[in-house]
Motif scaffolding. Structure first.
Motif, short mmCIF file in Angstrom:
data_model
loop_
_atom_site.label_atom_id
_atom_site.label_comp_id
_atom_site.label_asym_id
_atom_site.label_seq_id
_atom_site.Cartn_x
_atom_site.Cartn_y
_atom_site.Cartn_z
N HIS A 171 -16.43 -14.74 4.22
CA HIS A 171 -15.51 -14.60 3.09
C HIS A 171 -15.66 -13.21 2.44
O HIS A 171 -15.62 -13.07 1.22
CB HIS A 171 -15.75 -15.69 2.05
CG HIS A 171 -15.66 -17.08 2.61
ND1 HIS A 171 -14.48 -17.64 3.03
CD2 HIS A 171 -16.63 -18.00 2.87
CE1 HIS A 171 -14.70 -18.86 3.49
NE2 HIS A 171 -15.99 -19.10 3.42
N GLY A 172 -15.81 -12.21 3.31
CA GLY A 172 -16.02 -10.85 2.82
C GLY A 172 -14.79 -9.97 2.90
O GLY A 172 -14.88 -8.77 2.65
N ILE A 173 -13.63 -10.55 3.26
CA ILE A 173 -12.38 -9.78 3.34
C ILE A 173 -11.47 -10.23 2.20
O ILE A 173 -11.19 -11.42 2.05
CB ILE A 173 -11.70 -9.98 4.71
CG1 ILE A 173 -12.62 -9.44 5.82
CG2 ILE A 173 -10.34 -9.27 4.74
CD1 ILE A 173 -12.09 -9.65 7.22
N ALA A 174 -11.03 -9.26 1.40
CA ALA A 174 -10.26 -9.58 0.20
C ALA A 174 -8.77 -9.71 0.46
O ALA A 174 -8.08 -10.47 -0.23
CB ALA A 174 -10.50 -8.51 -0.86
N ALA A 175 -8.25 -8.97 1.44
CA ALA A 175 -6.80 -8.98 1.71
C ALA A 175 -6.55 -8.33 3.06
O ALA A 175 -7.40 -7.60 3.58
CB ALA A 175 -6.04 -8.25 0.61
N VAL A 176 -5.36 -8.62 3.61
CA VAL A 176 -4.95 -8.05 4.89
C VAL A 176 -3.64 -7.29 4.68
O VAL A 176 -2.74 -7.77 3.97
CB VAL A 176 -4.73 -9.15 5.95
CG1 VAL A 176 -4.46 -8.52 7.32
CG2 VAL A 176 -5.93 -10.09 6.02
N ALA A 202 -6.15 -17.75 4.30
CA ALA A 202 -6.51 -18.20 2.96
C ALA A 202 -6.56 -17.08 1.94
O ALA A 202 -6.72 -17.33 0.75
CB ALA A 202 -7.86 -18.92 3.00
N ILE A 203 -6.45 -15.84 2.39
CA ILE A 203 -6.53 -14.69 1.49
C ILE A 203 -5.18 -14.00 1.40
O ILE A 203 -4.28 -14.27 2.19
CB ILE A 203 -7.61 -13.70 1.98
CG1 ILE A 203 -7.26 -13.15 3.37
CG2 ILE A 203 -8.99 -14.36 1.98
CD1 ILE A 203 -8.23 -12.10 3.87
N LEU A 239 -1.05 -4.54 -2.85
CA LEU A 239 -2.46 -4.85 -2.68
C LEU A 239 -3.18 -4.92 -4.01
O LEU A 239 -3.96 -5.87 -4.27
CB LEU A 239 -3.12 -3.81 -1.77
CG LEU A 239 -4.65 -3.87 -1.66
CD1 LEU A 239 -5.09 -5.17 -1.00
CD2 LEU A 239 -5.17 -2.66 -0.88
N GLU A 240 -2.94 -3.96 -4.87
CA GLU A 240 -3.60 -3.96 -6.18
C GLU A 240 -3.20 -5.19 -6.99
O GLU A 240 -4.03 -5.77 -7.70
CB GLU A 240 -3.27 -2.68 -6.93
CG GLU A 240 -3.76 -1.40 -6.26
CD GLU A 240 -5.27 -1.37 -6.03
OE1 GLU A 240 -6.00 -2.03 -6.79
OE2 GLU A 240 -5.69 -0.70 -5.07
N ARG A 241 -1.94 -5.60 -6.90
CA ARG A 241 -1.51 -6.82 -7.58
C ARG A 241 -2.27 -8.03 -7.04
O ARG A 241 -2.71 -8.90 -7.81
CB ARG A 241 0.00 -7.05 -7.40
CG ARG A 241 0.88 -6.03 -8.06
CD ARG A 241 2.30 -6.56 -8.26
NE ARG A 241 2.89 -7.10 -7.04
CZ ARG A 241 3.56 -6.40 -6.15
NH1 ARG A 241 3.69 -5.07 -6.30
NH2 ARG A 241 4.09 -6.97 -5.09
N ALA A 242 -2.43 -8.07 -5.74
CA ALA A 242 -3.14 -9.19 -5.12
C ALA A 242 -4.59 -9.24 -5.58
O ALA A 242 -5.14 -10.31 -5.87
CB ALA A 242 -3.08 -9.06 -3.60
N LEU A 243 -5.23 -8.08 -5.66
CA LEU A 243 -6.64 -8.03 -6.06
C LEU A 243 -6.81 -8.39 -7.53
O LEU A 243 -7.79 -9.06 -7.90
CB LEU A 243 -7.22 -6.66 -5.76
CG LEU A 243 -7.24 -6.25 -4.28
CD1 LEU A 243 -7.81 -4.86 -4.12
CD2 LEU A 243 -8.03 -7.26 -3.43
N ARG A 244 -5.87 -7.97 -8.37
CA ARG A 244 -5.95 -8.33 -9.79
C ARG A 244 -5.81 -9.83 -9.95
O ARG A 244 -6.52 -10.45 -10.76
CB ARG A 244 -4.87 -7.59 -10.58
CG ARG A 244 -5.16 -6.12 -10.81
CD ARG A 244 -4.26 -5.56 -11.90
NE ARG A 244 -2.86 -5.63 -11.56
CZ ARG A 244 -2.20 -4.67 -10.92
NH1 ARG A 244 -2.82 -3.57 -10.54
NH2 ARG A 244 -0.89 -4.81 -10.65
N THR A 245 -4.90 -10.43 -9.21
CA THR A 245 -4.70 -11.88 -9.28
C THR A 245 -5.94 -12.62 -8.81
O THR A 245 -6.35 -13.64 -9.38
CB THR A 245 -3.48 -12.30 -8.41
OG1 THR A 245 -2.33 -11.62 -8.90
CG2 THR A 245 -3.27 -13.79 -8.49
N ARG A 246 -6.55 -12.08 -7.76
CA ARG A 246 -7.76 -12.71 -7.20
C ARG A 246 -8.90 -12.70 -8.23
O ARG A 246 -9.71 -13.64 -8.28
CB ARG A 246 -8.17 -11.94 -5.94
CG ARG A 246 -9.33 -12.57 -5.16
CD ARG A 246 -9.68 -11.68 -3.97
NE ARG A 246 -10.79 -12.22 -3.22
CZ ARG A 246 -10.66 -12.99 -2.16
NH1 ARG A 246 -9.46 -13.31 -1.71
NH2 ARG A 246 -11.72 -13.44 -1.50
#
Length: 248
Positions: A171-176, A202-203, A239-246
């Protein structure tokens, strides 16, 4: 946490460099491999311009450009990245569209309206073996004569790098990041074969266009984000939106 880039080589290296400059850790899994196709133009057509929807089409014919005399022609590039590669190999007259095939078609049609091109010009379309839309046919309906020459193919890579599989398992990958329909499909096939499909989907999946995104949604991905425009800066914004949501 790492960002996984599925873009083929060599463009993935530039993407990785840009991501690292933004502070991200990057993993590379080029799921398509570039294979040039020998260029044999037997049409003897008098071309008025070239149209290109991928930088790889230019790379494939670059060694022959001087002999073929193609670099003297105006070139319509799908976006700025492709335009930059065209300039690097010697094209001087490069017209840049908005990042997708539809905008490229519209740019060519506008050039005819502006009298830059004659309405019934013959265009050389340097293309890949797998086309997502019939650009030549669409321009043909507008009165152009389009000669399509396949200059390269992108072959699926059947396996994912071991560090990528380990990253999914831990579970070390934040996004693709996904750049095309074909690469998205190839990624899904490789993930399935490696037994990491559930973790992979799942990411967040960040996609260059809605067309690309549909492949991931159909496969069951629940977090699919689409770039506002079909260019890499917009993809990075997604990508930045996805990481902020995460992190929320």
């Amino acid at each position: 946490m790492s960002i996984l880039v599925t873009r083929p080589h060599p463009d993935n290296e530039a993407t990785a460099e840009n991501l690292r400059a933004r502070g991200h850790v990057v993993l590379l899994a080029p799921v398509l491999k570039f294979e040039p196709v020998a260029f044999h133009d037997e049409s003897e057509a008098d071309y008025s311009a070239i149209i290109v929807t991928s930088a790889n089409a230019i790379r494939a014919v670059a060694p022959q450009l001087r002999d073929l005399g193609l670099s003297d022609l105006p070139l319509f590039a799908v976006g700025e990245h492709t335009a930059s590669v065209a300039r690097d190999v010697g094209f001087a007259d490069v017209i840049v569209a908005g990042g997708d095939a539809a905008s490229l078609r519209d740019k060519v049609m506008q050039s005819a309206r502006d009298k830059v091109l004659k309405k019934k010009s013959t265009l050389l379309y340097l293309a890949g073996a797998d086309l997502s839309r019939d650009l030549g046919g669409e321009l043909g309906m507008e009165g152009f004569s389009v000669v399509t020459q396949t200059t390269y193919r992108m072959a699926p890579v059947k396996i994912l790098p071991r560090d990528v599989c380990d990253g999914f398992a831990a579970h070390g990958i934040a996004a693709v990041l996904h750049y095309s329909r074909r690469s998205a499909r190839a990624f899904l096939d490789a993930a399935r074969d490696e037994g990491v499909e559930i973790s992979a989907l799942a990411i967040p999946q960040c996609c260059l266009s809605e067309t690309v995104a549909s492949v991931l949604r159909d496969a069951g991905a629940s977090q699919v984000l689409v770039a506002a425009t079909p260019d890499e800066n917009a993809l990075f914004d997604a990508l930045e939106r996805a990481l902020r949501t995460r992190l929320a």
